[in-house]
Design a protein around this motif. Structure first.
Motif, PDB file in Angstrom:
ATOM      1  N   SER A 458       6.305   3.776  76.138  1.00 48.21           N
ATOM      2  CA  SER A 458       6.317   5.207  75.815  1.00 48.21           C
ATOM      3  C   SER A 458       5.043   5.894  76.287  1.00 48.21           C
ATOM      4  CB  SER A 458       6.490   5.392  74.303  1.00 48.21           C
ATOM      5  OG  SER A 458       5.424   4.767  73.597  1.00 48.21           O
ATOM      6  N   SER A 459       3.932   5.195  76.233  1.00 49.53           N
ATOM      7  CA  SER A 459       2.668   5.793  76.681  1.00 49.53           C
ATOM      8  C   SER A 459       2.661   6.019  78.185  1.00 49.53           C
ATOM      9  CB  SER A 459       1.502   4.902  76.273  1.00 49.53           C
ATOM     10  OG  SER A 459       0.285   5.398  76.767  1.00 49.53           O
ATOM     11  N   VAL A 460       3.174   5.050  78.947  1.00 47.49           N
ATOM     12  CA  VAL A 460       3.151   5.199  80.403  1.00 47.49           C
ATOM     13  C   VAL A 460       4.168   6.247  80.857  1.00 47.49           C
ATOM     14  CG1 VAL A 460       4.835   3.404  80.960  1.00 47.49           C
ATOM     15  CG2 VAL A 460       3.015   3.892  82.556  1.00 47.49           C
ATOM     16  N   ILE A 461       5.306   6.378  80.152  1.00 49.85           N
ATOM     17  CA  ILE A 461       6.269   7.422  80.515  1.00 49.85           C
ATOM     18  C   ILE A 461       5.674   8.800  80.249  1.00 49.85           C
ATOM     19  CG2 ILE A 461       8.522   8.404  79.971  1.00 49.85           C
ATOM     20  CD1 ILE A 461       9.548   5.642  79.391  1.00 49.85           C
ATOM     21  N   SER A 462       4.994   8.959  79.127  1.00 57.17           N
ATOM     22  CA  SER A 462       4.392  10.252  78.804  1.00 57.17           C
ATOM     23  C   SER A 462       3.281  10.623  79.772  1.00 57.17           C
ATOM     24  CB  SER A 462       3.851  10.222  77.374  1.00 57.17           C
ATOM     25  OG  SER A 462       4.862   9.897  76.443  1.00 57.17           O
ATOM     26  N   SER A 463       2.585   9.625  80.300  1.00 54.82           N
ATOM     27  CA  SER A 463       1.451   9.900  81.189  1.00 54.82           C
ATOM     28  C   SER A 463       1.855  10.049  82.647  1.00 54.82           C
ATOM     29  CB  SER A 463       0.425   8.761  81.083  1.00 54.82           C
ATOM     30  OG  SER A 463      -0.005   8.596  79.749  1.00 54.82           O
ATOM     31  N   TRP A 494      15.303   9.992  78.533  1.00 52.40           N
ATOM     32  CA  TRP A 494      16.138   9.502  77.443  1.00 52.40           C
ATOM     33  C   TRP A 494      15.559   8.217  76.855  1.00 52.40           C
ATOM     34  CZ3 TRP A 494      18.842   4.995  76.580  1.00 52.40           C
ATOM     35  CH2 TRP A 494      19.766   5.016  75.537  1.00 52.40           C
ATOM     36  N   CYS A 495      15.053   7.351  77.729  1.00 56.52           N
ATOM     37  CA  CYS A 495      14.419   6.118  77.255  1.00 56.52           C
ATOM     38  C   CYS A 495      13.211   6.443  76.377  1.00 56.52           C
ATOM     39  CB  CYS A 495      14.017   5.248  78.443  1.00 56.52           C
ATOM     40  SG  CYS A 495      13.111   3.755  78.012  1.00 56.52           S
ATOM     41  N   LEU A 496      12.430   7.434  76.784  1.00 60.78           N
ATOM     42  CA  LEU A 496      11.258   7.821  75.988  1.00 60.78           C
ATOM     43  C   LEU A 496      11.684   8.314  74.608  1.00 60.78           C
ATOM     44  CD1 LEU A 496       8.244   8.414  75.671  1.00 60.78           C
ATOM     45  CD2 LEU A 496       8.633  10.616  76.801  1.00 60.78           C
ATOM     46  N   GLU A 497      12.744   9.123  74.545  1.00 61.00           N
ATOM     47  CA  GLU A 497      13.210   9.627  73.254  1.00 61.00           C
ATOM     48  C   GLU A 497      13.669   8.492  72.350  1.00 61.00           C
ATOM     49  OE1 GLU A 497      16.231  12.384  74.224  1.00 61.00           O
ATOM     50  OE2 GLU A 497      14.878  13.837  75.184  1.00 61.00           O
ATOM     51  N   GLN A 498      14.374   7.514  72.924  1.00 60.31           N
ATOM     52  CA  GLN A 498      14.833   6.399  72.112  1.00 60.31           C
ATOM     53  C   GLN A 498      13.664   5.544  71.628  1.00 60.31           C
ATOM     54  OE1 GLN A 498      18.064   6.114  71.198  1.00 60.31           O
ATOM     55  NE2 GLN A 498      18.295   8.067  72.293  1.00 60.31           N
ATOM     56  N   LEU A 499      12.660   5.371  72.469  1.00 59.41           N
ATOM     57  CA  LEU A 499      11.502   4.579  72.063  1.00 59.41           C
ATOM     58  C   LEU A 499      10.720   5.272  70.959  1.00 59.41           C
ATOM     59  CD1 LEU A 499      10.201   3.313  75.525  1.00 59.41           C
ATOM     60  CD2 LEU A 499      11.187   1.914  73.716  1.00 59.41           C
TER      61      LEU A 499
END
Length: 507
Positions: A458-463, A494-499
């Motif tokens: 989640s951190s790497v997707i947000s960054s 979508w993966c980020l939201e689920q995580l």
């Protein structure tokens, strides 16, 4: 009786006069458009066909506009439902002179325009079979299709490939007789040539190429046999612009390749090889600074061979390496024995490397990669596919990779690597520590089979807002339902939201 006849004549004249103003308005609009597109005295004329309207330079066709108007008027008069056909004037119109059959608009298109059209088609689909078919349309098209400038890229496959040797050799001789005329008359400006499945007549074909194609810059030999040192040296001398050679999947002796590199090495930019027991001699010649301008080097390893570089018996002074090298591929589907020492010898003088593909190279460590001189690496592939269970993998060191290249990496592949959860967390945290808090360069991340945690993902997707591909298959630390590959920004978000919904809330 006479009064009735006179009345019918007056009514017929009125009906004829009613038709003429509308027709005159139609013709006037058409004349206006013709005068706008190609006015008289402009040096251009219009050529109309079923589905197009061409504006061509030069005088117009022999048929005058008045004759076209007369033909349209006669067609309206001949139509059975028209009111003008019912009214029969007393004086018959003058017969329209017979016109010769139209030879077609293709003969009237200038050669320069045909060459531009053919060039676009050749760039999209290649010269064969289009140019061969276009040459049979008319003389003008034959003249355009015969221009050597259009035959700049060509693929020649031996006919009857896969047939018995005798029939295949006979077919190659028949094709060779045609090439003896085509090479000097069509292929004099050939730049890129690919030969596929040539067995018995490869040497005569290469001889024809060396005699008739001085502008050749790229040569690919796929599944070809009988490549001799004389043939390659002959090509190197006769084609001064030849800078790319692809001999993967072909039976070529190492002496032939070494002799070719000694002759054409200073100008070589791209080289594709297949690893075999004789590749060590070729790599030795490359390390001897025979190709200082090399930009792409790919060594394909066959499934039934292992790359085991022979250690040097005595200390060797390293050469200048490859200062212009931008891409290096040493990938294989199973384990090979490329080590940090071999990689350092290949890349010690390559500061401009952009792509490094080391999939299957299990002996390469993060410390060895960190010592490389390249500072702007864009693609790094270190995936181990189907072999991590049989190897002892390093559990630490991944932060050395991301801290060095986090500013330039666009694609990163760590699939199958054995780095620990904390080590991967520190490595991927480098992408969030860039200036501004976001990393726009990274667009592909493969973490298949690693120990990455939900918080790290989640951190790497947000960054990394530019992330377009994320592979989380077989990641044992992730919850079920999320262990798959995500393609496109929508799936990644979508993966980020689920995580975020599965992460425990901070106390």
């Amino acid at each position: 009786m006479a009064s009735g006849t006179a009345g019918r004549a007056r009514r017929a004249r009125r009906r004829v006069r009613v038709v003429h103003p509308a027709a005159a308005r139609t013709r006037s609009a058409e004349d206006w458009w013709w005068d706008r597109l190609a006015p008289s005295g402009s040096g251009y004329h219009l050529l109309q066909s079923d589905s197009m309207l061409l504006v061509l330079p030069g005088p117009g066709p022999a048929r005058p506009r008045a004759q076209r108007r007369a033909a349209r008027r006669a067609q309206r008069l001949r139509s059975p439902g028209s009111r003008a056909a019912e009214a029969k004037p007393r004086t018959a119109p003058a017969p329209t002179p017979l016109q010769e059959p139209d030879p077609g608009w293709g003969d009237r298109v200038p050669l320069e325009i045909l060459l531009q059209i053919f060039g676009l088609l050749v760039a999209a689909d290649g010269p064969i079979p289009f140019l061969g078919r276009a040459a049979r349309v008319c003389r003008r098209w034959n003249e355009a299709a015969s221009q050597p400038a259009l035959w700049h890229t060509l693929t020649l496959s031996s006919p009857l490939a896969g047939r018995p040797a005798k029939s295949g050799a006979k077919a190659e001789k028949k094709l060779l007789s045609s090439l003896e005329w085509l090479m000097p008359n069509r292929f004099s400006q050939l730049q890129r040539l690919t030969l596929i499945h040539w067995k018995s007549q490869l040497h005569p074909v290469l001889k024809l190429v060396s005699e008739s194609c001085p502008r050749l810059s790229f040569l690919k030999l796929s599944d070809c046999h009988g490549v001799t040192p004389d043939a390659l040296i002959m090509l190197a001398k006769a084609c001064p612009q030849l800078h790319s050679l692809d001999i993967q999947h072909s039976m070529v002796e190492s002496t032939a390749v070494v002799s070719f590199l000694e002759e054409a090495g200073p100008r070589m930019q791209k080289l594709w090889l297949t690893y075999n027991s004789q590749t060590t001699a070729i790599l030795g010649a490359l390390l001897g600074s025979c190709c200082p301008q090399l930009q792409v080097l790919e060594v394909l390893r066959l499934l039934n061979l292992m790359w085991l570089p022979k250690p040097s018996g005595r200390a060797m002074t390293p050469g200048p390496g490859f200062p212009s090298l931008e891409e290096l591929c040493l990938a294989s589907s199973t384990c090979n024995f490329v080590s940090n020492e071999v990689l350092g010898r290949l890349l010690h003088g390559s500061p401009h490397l952009r792509l490094l593909d080391l999939r299957g190279c299990a002996r390469i460590t993060p410390a060895g990669l960190h010592d490389l001189p390249c500072q702007e690496l864009e693609q790094l592939h270190l995936g181990l596919y189907g072999m991590s269970d049989r190897l002892t993998l390093a559990k630490e060191g991944s932060p050395l990779l991301t801290q060095k290249w986090c500013h330039s990496l666009r694609e990163l592949d760590l699939s199958g690597q054995g780095f620990s959860e904390k080590d991967l967390e520190q490595a991927l945290a480098a992408f969030s520590g860039s200036p501004g808090g976001s990393h726009l360069a990274l667009c592909s991340l493969n973490l298949r089979g690693t120990r990455v945690t939900p918080g790290t993902v989640s951190s790497v997707i947000s960054s990394c807002p530019g992330l377009r591909y994320l592979n989380l298959e077989s990641c044992r630390c992730l919850p079920r339902g999320l262990k798959r590959a995500y393609r496109g920004p929508e799936e990644v978000q979508w993966c980020l939201e689920q995580l975020l919904t599965t992460l425990p809330s901070p106390s």
